[in-house]
Design a protein around this motif. Structure first.
Motif, mmCIF file in Angstrom:
data_model
loop_
_atom_site.group_PDB
_atom_site.id
_atom_site.type_symbol
_atom_site.label_atom_id
_atom_site.label_comp_id
_atom_site.label_asym_id
_atom_site.label_seq_id
_atom_site.Cartn_x
_atom_site.Cartn_y
_atom_site.Cartn_z
ATOM 1 N N ALA A 173 28.350 -8.384 -26.535
ATOM 2 C CA ALA A 173 27.216 -7.946 -27.343
ATOM 3 C C ALA A 173 27.646 -6.877 -28.347
ATOM 4 O O ALA A 173 27.217 -6.887 -29.513
ATOM 5 C CB ALA A 173 26.110 -7.416 -26.438
ATOM 6 N N VAL A 174 28.492 -5.952 -27.922
ATOM 7 C CA VAL A 174 28.982 -4.919 -28.843
ATOM 8 C C VAL A 174 29.845 -5.545 -29.927
ATOM 9 O O VAL A 174 29.769 -5.178 -31.111
ATOM 10 C CB VAL A 174 29.760 -3.841 -28.057
ATOM 11 N N ALA A 175 30.685 -6.528 -29.541
ATOM 12 C CA ALA A 175 31.562 -7.173 -30.527
ATOM 13 C C ALA A 175 30.750 -7.939 -31.574
ATOM 14 O O ALA A 175 31.115 -7.963 -32.755
ATOM 15 C CB ALA A 175 32.528 -8.121 -29.813
ATOM 16 N N LEU A 176 29.646 -8.553 -31.168
ATOM 17 C CA LEU A 176 28.812 -9.286 -32.121
ATOM 18 C C LEU A 176 28.064 -8.343 -33.054
ATOM 19 O O LEU A 176 27.838 -8.658 -34.225
ATOM 20 C CB LEU A 176 27.816 -10.171 -31.367
ATOM 21 N N SER A 177 27.668 -7.197 -32.525
ATOM 22 C CA SER A 177 26.927 -6.257 -33.361
ATOM 23 C C SER A 177 27.849 -5.485 -34.311
ATOM 24 O O SER A 177 27.436 -5.082 -35.390
ATOM 25 C CB SER A 177 26.153 -5.272 -32.483
ATOM 26 N N ARG A 178 29.120 -5.298 -33.895
ATOM 27 C CA ARG A 178 30.079 -4.565 -34.734
ATOM 28 C C ARG A 178 31.383 -5.364 -34.766
ATOM 29 O O ARG A 178 32.225 -5.221 -33.869
ATOM 30 C CB ARG A 178 30.332 -3.166 -34.165
ATOM 31 N N PRO A 179 31.576 -6.211 -35.758
ATOM 32 C CA PRO A 179 32.789 -7.027 -35.834
ATOM 33 C C PRO A 179 34.049 -6.157 -35.878
ATOM 34 O O PRO A 179 34.037 -5.030 -36.366
ATOM 35 C CB PRO A 179 32.608 -7.813 -37.135
ATOM 36 N N GLY A 180 35.115 -6.716 -35.350
ATOM 37 C CA GLY A 180 36.371 -5.986 -35.311
ATOM 38 C C GLY A 180 36.806 -5.738 -33.884
ATOM 39 O O GLY A 180 36.109 -6.108 -32.927
ATOM 40 N N PRO A 181 37.951 -5.114 -33.702
ATOM 41 C CA PRO A 181 38.421 -4.844 -32.335
ATOM 42 C C PRO A 181 37.480 -3.880 -31.619
ATOM 43 O O PRO A 181 36.917 -2.969 -32.239
ATOM 44 C CB PRO A 181 39.801 -4.212 -32.560
ATOM 45 N N PRO A 182 37.274 -4.073 -30.322
ATOM 46 C CA PRO A 182 36.358 -3.196 -29.582
ATOM 47 C C PRO A 182 36.882 -1.767 -29.520
ATOM 48 O O PRO A 182 38.073 -1.535 -29.310
ATOM 49 C CB PRO A 182 36.312 -3.829 -28.191
ATOM 50 N N SER A 183 36.009 -0.834 -29.725
ATOM 51 C CA SER A 183 36.378 0.580 -29.657
ATOM 52 C C SER A 183 36.366 1.052 -28.210
ATOM 53 O O SER A 183 35.940 0.341 -27.295
ATOM 54 C CB SER A 183 35.399 1.416 -30.487
ATOM 55 N N TRP A 184 36.835 2.267 -28.005
ATOM 56 C CA TRP A 184 36.853 2.815 -26.651
ATOM 57 C C TRP A 184 35.435 3.024 -26.130
ATOM 58 O O TRP A 184 35.192 2.948 -24.919
ATOM 59 C CB TRP A 184 37.638 4.127 -26.623
ATOM 60 N N VAL A 185 34.489 3.266 -27.045
ATOM 61 C CA VAL A 185 33.091 3.400 -26.613
ATOM 62 C C VAL A 185 32.585 2.074 -26.046
ATOM 63 O O VAL A 185 31.890 2.024 -25.023
ATOM 64 C CB VAL A 185 32.216 3.863 -27.796
ATOM 65 N N ALA A 186 32.933 0.955 -26.712
ATOM 66 C CA ALA A 186 32.520 -0.352 -26.228
ATOM 67 C C ALA A 186 33.135 -0.660 -24.870
ATOM 68 O O ALA A 186 32.491 -1.227 -23.986
ATOM 69 C CB ALA A 186 32.906 -1.426 -27.249
ATOM 70 N N VAL A 187 34.398 -0.277 -24.702
ATOM 71 C CA VAL A 187 35.071 -0.515 -23.421
ATOM 72 C C VAL A 187 34.409 0.307 -22.314
ATOM 73 O O VAL A 187 34.174 -0.191 -21.201
ATOM 74 C CB VAL A 187 36.564 -0.187 -23.536
ATOM 75 N N LEU A 188 34.088 1.561 -22.612
ATOM 76 C CA LEU A 188 33.424 2.398 -21.616
ATOM 77 C C LEU A 188 32.043 1.844 -21.267
ATOM 78 O O LEU A 188 31.621 1.864 -20.102
ATOM 79 C CB LEU A 188 33.300 3.830 -22.129
ATOM 80 N N LEU A 189 31.330 1.347 -22.285
ATOM 81 C CA LEU A 189 30.015 0.749 -22.034
ATOM 82 C C LEU A 189 30.143 -0.474 -21.135
ATOM 83 O O LEU A 189 29.351 -0.661 -20.197
ATOM 84 C CB LEU A 189 29.361 0.367 -23.360
ATOM 85 N N ALA A 190 31.144 -1.311 -21.403
ATOM 86 C CA ALA A 190 31.348 -2.501 -20.575
ATOM 87 C C ALA A 190 31.682 -2.121 -19.137
ATOM 88 O O ALA A 190 31.187 -2.739 -18.189
ATOM 89 C CB ALA A 190 32.454 -3.360 -21.173
ATOM 90 N N LEU A 191 32.506 -1.086 -18.960
ATOM 91 C CA LEU A 191 32.846 -0.650 -17.611
ATOM 92 C C LEU A 191 31.627 -0.087 -16.886
ATOM 93 O O LEU A 191 31.451 -0.306 -15.680
ATOM 94 C CB LEU A 191 33.960 0.399 -17.670
ATOM 95 N N ALA A 192 30.787 0.648 -17.633
ATOM 96 C CA ALA A 192 29.584 1.205 -17.013
ATOM 97 C C ALA A 192 28.630 0.101 -16.585
ATOM 98 O O ALA A 192 28.051 0.152 -15.493
ATOM 99 C CB ALA A 192 28.899 2.156 -17.993
ATOM 100 N N VAL A 193 28.448 -0.898 -17.430
ATOM 101 C CA VAL A 193 27.575 -2.023 -17.077
ATOM 102 C C VAL A 193 28.155 -2.791 -15.898
ATOM 103 O O VAL A 193 27.427 -3.236 -15.005
ATOM 104 C CB VAL A 193 27.375 -2.939 -18.300
ATOM 105 N N GLN A 194 29.482 -2.927 -15.876
ATOM 106 C CA GLN A 194 30.127 -3.644 -14.783
ATOM 107 C C GLN A 194 29.959 -2.905 -13.457
ATOM 108 O O GLN A 194 29.919 -3.524 -12.391
ATOM 109 C CB GLN A 194 31.607 -3.830 -15.097
ATOM 110 N N ALA A 195 29.865 -1.599 -13.505
ATOM 111 C CA ALA A 195 29.709 -0.812 -12.280
ATOM 112 C C ALA A 195 28.275 -0.785 -11.783
ATOM 113 O O ALA A 195 28.032 -0.365 -10.641
ATOM 114 C CB ALA A 195 30.190 0.624 -12.516
#
Length: 207
Positions: free
Chosen positions: A54-76
Motif C-alpha cells: 500500500a505504501v509503495a502504491l501511494s509513493r512510487p519508488g523504493p520503500p523508505s525506512w518509514v515504510a519498512v517500519l510501518l510494515a513491521l508494525a502491522v506485521q506485529a
C-alpha cells in the motif's frame, strides 16, 4: 482462506521450539482450537506485505525506512493482539475464581461431591472463561477420564497462574483424603487476597 496456502508452506519449516512457543501463546489467549501457529504467522506476513504494498502504491519508488517500519508494525499486530487477549483472559479468571471457589465450598459443606459442586457452580454462573473450563472438566469426567487427570488437563489447557496451585492442592487433597472444602476455602482466601492486592497496585499506578 488467503493465509491458508502460505501457512501450509511455511508451517513445517518453522523450528519445533518456535511452533511450541507460538502454540503456548495461542493457548494462553484461548484461541488454540481456532488458530494454528502457522496460520497466525501467515496472516502476520500477509499483513506486513499488504502494508508495504500500500505504501509503495501511494509513493512510487523504493520503500523508505518509514515504510519498512510501518510494515513491521502491522506485521506485529496479530502477536500483540494475542498477548493482550491472554492478559484479558487471565484477569477475567482472577476476577471470577474467588466466586466459583466460594460456591464450590458451600456445595461441598452441604454434603455434595466435587462433581456436584462443579455442576452447581456452572449452572448458576453467567457465561465466562471459567464456566466453560469447568464444564469441560465435567465432560471429561463423564467421558471416563480420571478426576486427577481431568483437573491437570484443566491447568494445562487454561495455562493461567492462578489455577496451577488450585489444581495441585485438589489433586493432593484427593490423594491424601484431606477435606476438599478446607482446601478450597484456603484457596478462595488466597485468590481473593491476590485479587485485592492486584487492584491496589492498579489503583496506585493510576493517575
Amino acid at each position: 482462506p488467503v493465509a491458508g496456502p502460505l501457512a501450509r508452506r511455511r508451517g513445517p519449516r518453522r523450528p519445533r521450539w518456535a511452533r511450541q512457543s507460538r502454540h503456548a501463546a495461542l493457548r494462553r489467549a484461548g484461541v488454540d482450537e481456532e488458530l494454528q501457529p502457522q496460520q497466525l504467522l501467515a496472516l502476520a506476513t500477509l499483513l506486513g506485505a499488504a502494508a508495504l504494498g500500500a505504501v509503495a502504491l501511494s509513493r512510487p519508488g523504493p520503500p523508505s525506512w518509514v515504510a519498512v517500519l510501518l510494515a513491521l508494525a502491522v506485521q506485529a499486530w496479530p502477536w500483540l493482539w494475542i498477548r493482550d487477549a491472554a492478559r484479558r483472559r487471565e484477569r477475567e479468571v482472577q476476577r471470577d475464581l474467588p466466586f466459583y471457589l466460594d460456591v464450590l465450598v458451600l456445595a461441598l459443606e452441604a454434603g455434595g461431591s466435587l462433581s456436584v459442586a462443579l455442576r452447581a457452580a456452572t449452572e448458576r454462573a453467567p457465561d465466562s472463561v471459567l464456566r466453560r473450563a469447568f464444564e469441560r472438566v465435567l465432560v471429561d469426567i463423564r467421558a471416563g477420564r480420571g478426576r486427577a487427570d481431568a483437573r491437570r488437563a484443566l491447568a494445562d489447557r487454561m495455562d493461567v497462574a492462578a489455577l496451577v496451585p488450585l489444581v495441585a492442592a485438589l489433586v493432593q487433597a484427593d490423594a491424601s483424603g484431606a477435606s476438599l472444602a478446607a482446601v478450597l476455602r484456603a484457596q478462595a482466601d488466597q485468590r481473593l487476597a491476590e485479587r485485592f492486592n492486584a487492584a491496589a497496585r492498579r489503583a496506585l499506578a493510576a493517575p
